[in-house]
Write a protein that holds these residues in place. Structure first.
Motif, PDB file in Angstrom:
ATOM      1  N   MET B   1       0.831  -1.211   0.000  1.00 49.24           N
ATOM      2  CA  MET B   1       0.000   0.000   0.000  1.00 49.24           C
ATOM      3  C   MET B   1       0.862   1.256   0.000  1.00 49.24           C
ATOM      4  O   MET B   1       0.669   2.177  -0.785  1.00 49.24           O
ATOM      5  CB  MET B   1      -0.917  -0.023   1.244  1.00 49.24           C
ATOM      6  CG  MET B   1      -1.901   1.135   1.305  1.00 49.24           C
ATOM      7  SD  MET B   1      -3.192   0.987   0.056  1.00 49.24           S
ATOM      8  CE  MET B   1      -4.111   2.464   0.397  1.00 49.24           C
ATOM      9  N   GLU B   2       1.904   1.225   0.899  1.00 51.81           N
ATOM     10  CA  GLU B   2       2.786   2.392   1.006  1.00 51.81           C
ATOM     11  C   GLU B   2       3.631   2.573  -0.255  1.00 51.81           C
ATOM     12  O   GLU B   2       3.879   3.681  -0.701  1.00 51.81           O
ATOM     13  CB  GLU B   2       3.686   2.258   2.229  1.00 51.81           C
ATOM     14  CG  GLU B   2       4.311   3.587   2.625  1.00 51.81           C
ATOM     15  CD  GLU B   2       5.087   3.503   3.928  1.00 51.81           C
ATOM     16  OE1 GLU B   2       5.853   4.435   4.180  1.00 51.81           O
ATOM     17  OE2 GLU B   2       4.907   2.513   4.661  1.00 51.81           O
ATOM     18  N   THR B   5       1.578   4.196  -2.930  1.00 50.55           N
ATOM     19  CA  THR B   5       1.437   5.627  -2.645  1.00 50.55           C
ATOM     20  C   THR B   5       2.695   6.378  -3.024  1.00 50.55           C
ATOM     21  O   THR B   5       2.632   7.453  -3.612  1.00 50.55           O
ATOM     22  CB  THR B   5       1.151   5.835  -1.134  1.00 50.55           C
ATOM     23  OG1 THR B   5       0.085   4.994  -0.763  1.00 50.55           O
ATOM     24  CG2 THR B   5       0.776   7.280  -0.841  1.00 50.55           C
ATOM     25  N   ASN B   6       3.862   5.797  -2.692  1.00 48.08           N
ATOM     26  CA  ASN B   6       5.128   6.446  -3.032  1.00 48.08           C
ATOM     27  C   ASN B   6       5.295   6.577  -4.538  1.00 48.08           C
ATOM     28  O   ASN B   6       5.716   7.611  -5.036  1.00 48.08           O
ATOM     29  CB  ASN B   6       6.302   5.650  -2.460  1.00 48.08           C
ATOM     30  CG  ASN B   6       6.482   5.979  -0.983  1.00 48.08           C
ATOM     31  OD1 ASN B   6       6.023   7.022  -0.531  1.00 48.08           O
ATOM     32  ND2 ASN B   6       7.112   5.081  -0.255  1.00 48.08           N
ATOM     33  N   PHE B   8       2.937   6.725  -6.808  1.00 52.33           N
ATOM     34  CA  PHE B   8       1.988   7.759  -7.242  1.00 52.33           C
ATOM     35  C   PHE B   8       2.541   9.151  -6.956  1.00 52.33           C
ATOM     36  O   PHE B   8       2.489  10.063  -7.783  1.00 52.33           O
ATOM     37  CB  PHE B   8       0.662   7.542  -6.493  1.00 52.33           C
ATOM     38  CG  PHE B   8      -0.400   8.534  -6.851  1.00 52.33           C
ATOM     39  CD1 PHE B   8      -0.917   8.609  -8.148  1.00 52.33           C
ATOM     40  CD2 PHE B   8      -0.901   9.417  -5.896  1.00 52.33           C
ATOM     41  CE1 PHE B   8      -1.892   9.529  -8.472  1.00 52.33           C
ATOM     42  CE2 PHE B   8      -1.880  10.336  -6.217  1.00 52.33           C
ATOM     43  CZ  PHE B   8      -2.382  10.391  -7.511  1.00 52.33           C
ATOM     44  N   PHE B   9       3.120   9.298  -5.767  1.00 55.36           N
ATOM     45  CA  PHE B   9       3.712  10.563  -5.334  1.00 55.36           C
ATOM     46  C   PHE B   9       4.824  10.991  -6.287  1.00 55.36           C
ATOM     47  O   PHE B   9       4.846  12.127  -6.779  1.00 55.36           O
ATOM     48  CB  PHE B   9       4.245  10.371  -3.908  1.00 55.36           C
ATOM     49  CG  PHE B   9       5.050  11.516  -3.383  1.00 55.36           C
ATOM     50  CD1 PHE B   9       4.432  12.666  -2.915  1.00 55.36           C
ATOM     51  CD2 PHE B   9       6.441  11.434  -3.326  1.00 55.36           C
ATOM     52  CE1 PHE B   9       5.184  13.704  -2.414  1.00 55.36           C
ATOM     53  CE2 PHE B   9       7.193  12.486  -2.822  1.00 55.36           C
ATOM     54  CZ  PHE B   9       6.557  13.623  -2.368  1.00 55.36           C
ATOM     55  N   TYR B  10       5.723  10.049  -6.633  1.00 55.07           N
ATOM     56  CA  TYR B  10       6.858  10.398  -7.492  1.00 55.07           C
ATOM     57  C   TYR B  10       6.407  10.689  -8.927  1.00 55.07           C
ATOM     58  O   TYR B  10       6.933  11.577  -9.576  1.00 55.07           O
ATOM     59  CB  TYR B  10       7.923   9.282  -7.470  1.00 55.07           C
ATOM     60  CG  TYR B  10       8.656   9.242  -6.146  1.00 55.07           C
ATOM     61  CD1 TYR B  10       9.331  10.383  -5.689  1.00 55.07           C
ATOM     62  CD2 TYR B  10       8.675   8.087  -5.357  1.00 55.07           C
ATOM     63  CE1 TYR B  10       9.995  10.360  -4.465  1.00 55.07           C
ATOM     64  CE2 TYR B  10       9.340   8.068  -4.136  1.00 55.07           C
ATOM     65  CZ  TYR B  10       9.995   9.212  -3.698  1.00 55.07           C
ATOM     66  OH  TYR B  10      10.636   9.204  -2.507  1.00 55.07           O
TER      67      TYR B  10
END
Lengths: 307, 70
Positions: B1-2, B5-6, B8-10
């Motif tokens: 999950m994390e 998210t990472n 997607f963030f980058y």
């Protein structure tokens, strides 16, 4: 940067600029209001989101469930604001660089569409046929701005200049300049001998208050050459161009013929003058012939011949 | 999950970076062009200065925000 006489970087006009007109600011107001609302809107949404999730949701990366959507939202907001500011500036450039320039001889309109689209149209005021100004609606009437229409001769496109302050004054100025230019053009044509196209002005008004054109003159053959010389001198004073002296003399002669009104009299005068001119030639011919005859011994001393 | 998210963030950061770079290039060319059409004594340069200031402020805030997230 451009001087106000240079309406385009590629064209440098030396003509005196009489009017340099931007659009009236109120024409930009509707776009400005829409864009300002569009800028404020995401901040309102942001406030609502903060109230719902709290600040922590936007800045705390450890809250894995919220970081994706919130971060995307914030990045989206920044991108949206940048694009909106750009659209705002683009609209301002389109509004502000729409310019109308009126010189003594030409009408120039500059239409700017965004950053990279520009149209410069130039038209001689001589080709102007009709000028009108229209104000519509409450604000245009109250603040005295409107659209100026300039119709031109031929296939040239007509000029429509919207949202100009004091549109009626602008229309009047264009019309006056057109009249002045036409008048100057007529005068130049008259000096160059192409004929004055303006209607003739009467020499005087008679007792019935009627205009009198070309009053009759009495022909006087004896003064004919003097008259021509006088006329030539007068005409030369009017026209500073010495090159045209010969054509002016001819022109004046024609005028004189018309004034006398009789070709016969003119021919008579010409015949007398021609006789005077040719008299020495005839004498020379006579004496030459006499000498030849004497040499051949056909003539006695003291005898002469007549041709 | 994390990890998702990472990623997607980058991805978002890279896309935003490209947007900012193209935005800056486009605007530098546009402003140069507009400056050519400006007339002496008019408001063009003043408005251009305000526009540049606002755009730079938004870009700076975005960068500060992204850095604060790291």
């Amino acid at each position: 940067m451009l001087e106000k006489g240079d309406y385009d970087p590629e064209q440098h006009s030396n003509a005196e600029v009489l009017l340099f007109l931007h659009k009236f600011w109120l024409a930009f107001a509707p776009q400005a209001i829409v864009l300002i609302v569009a800028i404020i809107l995401p901040f309102l949404v942001f406030t609502v989101l903060v109230n719902m999730y709290g600040w922590q949701a936007f800045i705390d990366r450890t809250i894995t469930t919220n970081i994706g959507p919130m971060f995307a939202y914030m990045i989206g907001i920044f991108a949206y604001l940048l694009i909106l500011v750009n659209v705002f500036f683009n609209a301002w450039v389109t509004f502000y660089f729409d310019v109308v320039i009126v010189t003594r001889t030409h009408l120039i309109t500059v239409n700017q569409y965004g950053f990279f689209n520009r149209k410069v149209a130039e038209q001689s005021l001589l080709r102007v046929q009709d000028v009108s100004a229209r104000t519509t609606g409450f604000f245009q009437t109250w603040l005295r701005y409107g659209t100026v229409f300039v119709e031109t001769a031929g296939e040239a496109p007509n000029f429509i200049m919207p949202d100009l302050r004091n549109s009626h004054m602008v229309a009047n100025t264009i019309l006056k300049l057109h009249d002045e230019l036409v008048s100057t053009e007529y005068e130049e044509m008259a000096i160059e001998g192409e004929g004055d196209l303006r209607p003739p002005e009467p020499h005087y008004m008679n007792s019935d208050n009627q205009p009198v054109f070309n009053p009759p003159t009495k022909p006087n053959n004896n003064d004919f050459s003097n008259k021509i010389n006088n006329q030539t001198q007068d005409s030369t004073e009017i026209s500073p161009k010495k090159d045209n002296l010969q054509s002016l003399k001819t022109h004046t002669q024609e005028i004189e013929i018309n004034e006398i009104g009789s070709f016969e009299e003119f021919n008579k005068t010409n015949a007398v003058e021609a006789e005077k001119r040719e008299a020495p030639l005839i004498q020379n011919q006579q004496s030459a012939h006499q000498e030849t005859q004497q040499e051949e011994g056909n003539l006695k001393d003291g005898e002469s011949i007549k041709l | 999950m994390e990890n998702n998210t990472n990623t997607f963030f980058y991805v978002l950061v890279v896309i935003f970076g490209l947007v900012i770079i193209s935005y800056i290039v486009y605007n530098v060319i546009a402003l140069k062009q507009i400056d050519k059409f400006a007339y002496k004594g008019d408001k063009t340069r003043a408005v251009m200065a305000v526009y540049i200031a606002v755009a730079l402020a938004i870009i700076s805030l975005a960068l500060i925000y992204i850095i604060s997230i790291f």
